[in-house]
Design a protein around this motif. Structure first.
Motif, short mmCIF file in Angstrom:
data_model
loop_
_atom_site.label_atom_id
_atom_site.label_comp_id
_atom_site.label_asym_id
_atom_site.label_seq_id
_atom_site.Cartn_x
_atom_site.Cartn_y
_atom_site.Cartn_z
N PHE A 197 -3.10 3.05 -14.80
CA PHE A 197 -1.89 3.33 -13.21
C PHE A 197 -0.53 1.78 -13.04
CE2 PHE A 197 0.85 5.35 -10.28
CZ PHE A 197 1.85 5.41 -10.70
N LEU A 198 -1.84 1.58 -11.90
CA LEU A 198 -0.85 0.42 -11.00
C LEU A 198 -0.63 -0.95 -12.08
CD1 LEU A 198 -3.60 0.77 -8.06
CD2 LEU A 198 -0.85 0.54 -7.71
N ARG A 199 -1.74 -1.14 -13.08
CA ARG A 199 -1.28 -2.50 -13.88
C ARG A 199 -0.48 -2.04 -14.79
NH1 ARG A 199 -7.22 -4.09 -15.60
NH2 ARG A 199 -8.39 -4.63 -13.39
N ALA A 231 -13.14 7.19 -6.00
CA ALA A 231 -12.02 6.08 -6.25
C ALA A 231 -11.57 5.15 -5.66
CB ALA A 231 -10.46 7.74 -6.91
N TYR A 232 -11.34 4.97 -4.81
CA TYR A 232 -10.72 3.92 -3.40
C TYR A 232 -11.81 2.98 -4.51
CZ TYR A 232 -11.08 0.37 0.46
OH TYR A 232 -11.09 -0.30 0.85
N PHE A 233 -13.43 2.76 -4.22
CA PHE A 233 -13.92 2.08 -4.04
C PHE A 233 -13.84 1.30 -5.90
CE2 PHE A 233 -16.12 2.77 -0.06
CZ PHE A 233 -15.87 1.23 0.14
N THR A 251 -11.53 -3.48 -9.57
CA THR A 251 -10.83 -4.04 -10.14
C THR A 251 -9.90 -5.25 -9.91
OG1 THR A 251 -9.59 -2.02 -10.75
CG2 THR A 251 -11.96 -1.84 -11.92
N ARG A 252 -9.87 -4.73 -8.98
CA ARG A 252 -8.56 -5.80 -7.81
C ARG A 252 -7.42 -6.09 -9.33
NH1 ARG A 252 -11.77 -11.58 -7.63
NH2 ARG A 252 -13.29 -11.06 -6.20
N SER A 253 -6.66 -4.22 -8.44
CA SER A 253 -5.81 -3.71 -9.24
C SER A 253 -4.40 -3.67 -8.22
CB SER A 253 -5.74 -2.44 -10.34
OG SER A 253 -6.99 -2.71 -11.06
N TYR A 295 1.63 0.11 -2.72
CA TYR A 295 2.97 -0.48 -2.11
C TYR A 295 2.20 -2.21 -1.91
CZ TYR A 295 3.64 4.06 -1.10
OH TYR A 295 3.63 5.79 -1.41
N GLU A 296 3.37 -3.20 -2.06
CA GLU A 296 3.59 -4.48 -2.14
C GLU A 296 2.78 -5.30 -0.17
OE1 GLU A 296 6.73 -6.26 -3.38
OE2 GLU A 296 6.67 -5.90 -5.12
N ILE A 297 3.27 -4.37 0.40
CA ILE A 297 2.81 -4.71 1.45
C ILE A 297 1.41 -4.37 2.09
CG2 ILE A 297 2.99 -2.41 2.84
CD1 ILE A 297 4.48 -5.80 4.64
N THR A 298 1.25 -3.84 1.40
CA THR A 298 -1.22 -3.61 1.61
C THR A 298 -1.39 -4.74 0.82
OG1 THR A 298 -0.70 -1.61 1.22
CG2 THR A 298 -2.89 -2.25 1.05
N GLU A 299 -1.06 -5.05 -0.53
CA GLU A 299 -1.21 -6.65 -0.62
C GLU A 299 -1.05 -7.63 -0.42
OE1 GLU A 299 -3.63 -8.70 -4.35
OE2 GLU A 299 -2.98 -6.08 -3.55
N HIS A 300 0.12 -7.51 -0.15
CA HIS A 300 0.16 -8.99 1.13
C HIS A 300 -0.17 -8.59 2.10
CE1 HIS A 300 2.85 -11.92 3.05
NE2 HIS A 300 2.57 -10.97 4.16
N ARG A 301 -0.88 -7.74 2.98
CA ARG A 301 -1.85 -7.24 3.95
C ARG A 301 -3.85 -8.10 3.56
NH1 ARG A 301 -0.94 -3.11 5.63
NH2 ARG A 301 0.77 -3.50 6.66
N HIS A 302 -4.06 -7.65 2.50
CA HIS A 302 -4.75 -8.25 1.48
C HIS A 302 -5.30 -9.39 1.61
CE1 HIS A 302 -8.56 -8.04 -0.37
NE2 HIS A 302 -8.52 -8.11 -1.48
#
Length: 580
Positions: A259-261, A418-420, A425-427, A431-438
């Protein structure tokens, strides 16, 4: 600052001193106000949405029921026309905003100063309103939370809050908006803490929880209020059956990654069309309209469909077709650039896929497994945990919706798995802010693990022990430095030649006083070198003691081979990046 504003600030400070109110106590009080404002903003958006459907399309019920009541041609035309109008409003929003302004509430809290632009937010919210009312397959919670955060931002700006407190107040408003939308105060607070702030420190979580609770109480007091999901009583799950919920978590984790991809690919696909924004949203609406010709269930955020699936038996073939149709509709709506949330669609897909899984399991072991709707409820939390990368928030949300302790064990197992799966998969995240923080955390870890060798720069201010006065003078004239680094024949650091000593030797009795002297005669040990394996903190302390702009770097204490220099500016820039 105006005279009246200055007087207000003075009176407020006097009152706080008189009542002995601390900063955190006053923050809790203003969190109550933010909660009430967030509730009002959320309810206003909901009423506007209902009025728009009633005034324009003639029915104020759910969007799926509205779509079913329209003729087939209208199901196609309405989403396309709505997309065109919504796109025009987004163009207006872009013109109203400034490039440097953080318009999204998440960016305003994490990256900005807590200020949310009013005109741009109102235009984007109007665009979202049109997209949702015309059948866009997107959630309404995004704009609700944005408006709630805007109200809190305006309150904080009116009260002249400093940046840090303003950010917390905006976070309180966002939590209030999410709570009012989903009737889940604890999950609403942890959504903001876990996803937006990335921290559950009590200094920020306390006011956020207060705002969420106030919003929930206020929302329940409104006439005609009903929670979005009517959850059935969750059945008792035996210990052995938890293994099946773990398997459900694996499947939904894989689905969440897809879904994210898919969201990223859909955005890229629409951007490659090079169409103007209004036509791009109209194209997305047209796709939704064509799908709704056969499946009107794709309109809206899917509340009515989820409630129906949880309380009635749907054929597995119909469920599968609805999932496929809703997936394309959601990707088309989000990919075209429509403003709205994907939080509710994530709950939709989790319920549908979980129910499908439950139906298959129930056919194999009808006497030993729970009803399919139980897998649908757990699936909502598991899919949400994977897609948002916030398992704690997802678990709390489903628990608050069901108010059943029986759901916790299978829910925790499926959500964490599901989280892990999605994380492996590094998907990314919805929320872009989560990816930015990561990414920022990865950069911090890389910087913490780095040593001086990564900051070393070559230097030309190096002389051998035998360098004469003329060679040293030439280097001092060529480079604006205070020291020359002296090395032996094996390039091992011996010390420095200070400019002041060389100047003194040349001016006491004229240049003849320095005749015949070499670098070893002026050698000083006043500049201790930095070793290549020294950590950043120790190196910074060395700069504080030295008060210089650069320091030499050697391989080690036992092997003082000169590798180059480290500049204070480079070291401080590294520290700034660590503290961002």
């Amino acid at each position: 600052m105006s005279w009246s504003a200055s007087r207000f600030l003075v009176q407020r400070a006097r009152l706080k001193r008189f009542l002995r109110i601390s900063e955190w106590q006053s923050m809790l009080a203003w969190a109550v106000v933010a909660g009430l404002l967030g509730t009002a903003a959320t309810e206003a958006f909901r009423l506007l949405l209902r009025w728009l459907d009633l005034a324009v399309l003639g029915q104020g019920g759910g969007l799926v029921a509205l779509a079913q009541s329209l003729p087939a041609w209208a199901r196609v035309a309405v989403p396309a026309a709505g997309g065109l109008v919504a796109g025009a409003l987004l163009v207006l929003a872009r013109r109203l905003g400034k490039p440097e302004t953080k318009s999204d509430y998440m960016e305003a809290i994490v990256l900005g100063d807590g200020r949310i632009p009013v005109a741009q937010t109102m235009a984007r919210s109007a665009s979202s309103l049109v997209s949702i009312a015309s059948g866009g397959s997107i959630g309404r919670e995004g704009s609700m939370v944005q408006l709630a955060a805007l109200c809190a931002s305006l309150l904080g700006r009116r009260l002249r809050f400093p940046v840090e407190r303003l950010r917390v107040l905006v976070a309180c408003g966002a939590a209030a908006g999410l709570t009012a939308a989903y009737n889940a105060p604890i999950a609403g607070a942890f959504f903001v803490a876990e996803i937006v702030l990335g921290s559950i420190a009590m200094e920020s979580l306390g006011p956020i929880l207060i705002a969420a609770v106030v919003a929930n109480i206020a929302m329940r007091a409104l006439p005609g209020y009903e929670p979005p999901y009517a959850m059935p009583t969750f059945p008792t799950v035996t210990g052995a059956e938890v293994v099946l919920f773990v398997l459900l978590g694996v499947l939904l984790g894989a689905a969440g990654a897809m879904f994210l991809r898919g969201l990223r690919q859909a955005r890229n696909l629409f951007q490659r069309t090079s169409l103007p924004l209004p036509l791009r949203l109209a194209l997305g609406g047209l796709v939704v309209g064509l799908i709704s010709w056969r499946f009107p269930e794709v309109w809206g955020n899917g509340y009515s469909v989820v409630n129906s699936v949880l309380h009635t038996d749907w054929p597995w073939a119909l469920l599968l077709m609805i999932v496929a149709a809703k997936s394309v509709a959601t990707l088309a709506t989000v990919g075209s650039g429509a403003v709205g949330g994907v939080f509710t669609p994530a709950l939709f897909f989790g319920c549908m896929l979980g129910t499908l899984f439950g139906q298959g399991i129930h056919q194999l072991w009808p006497q030993a497994t729970a009803a399919p709707f139980a897998y649908g409820i757990v699936g909502m939390g598991a899919f949400l945990a994977g897609a948002t990368q916030a398992p704690l928030m997802a678990i709390l949300m489903i628990f608050e919706m069901t108010l059943s302790y029986q759901v916790m064990l299978p829910l925790m197992a499926a959500s964490v798995v599901a989280y892990f799966i999605v994380r492996s998969t590094r998907s990314g995240s919805m929320y872009e802010i989560t990816e930015h923080r990561h990414l920022r955390q990865i950069e911090r870890e890389r910087l913490r693990a780095s040593d001086m060798l990564s900051l070393v720069q070559p230097t030309e201010t190096v002389v051998p022990e035998t360098a004469d006065l003329q060679q040293m003078s030439a280097l001092f004239l060529k480079h604006p430095v205070k020291y020359l680094y002296v090395v032996d024949a094996q390039n091992r650091y011996q010390g420095v030649v200070p400019l002041r000593q060389l100047t003194a030797a040349m001016t006491v009795k004229g240049t003849a006083s320095g005749h015949g002297r070499c670098a070893s005669d002026f050698l000083s040990r006043e500049i201790p070198p930095i070793t290549q394996d020294m950590n950043l903190g120790a190196a910074l302390q060395r700069f504080i003691e030295h008060q210089g702009e650069r320091l030499p770097v050697v391989r080690s204490v036992n092997d003082p081979e000169l590798l180059g220099v480290v500049h204070k500016t480079a070291l401080l820039q590294t520290y700034v990046r660590l503290s961002e």
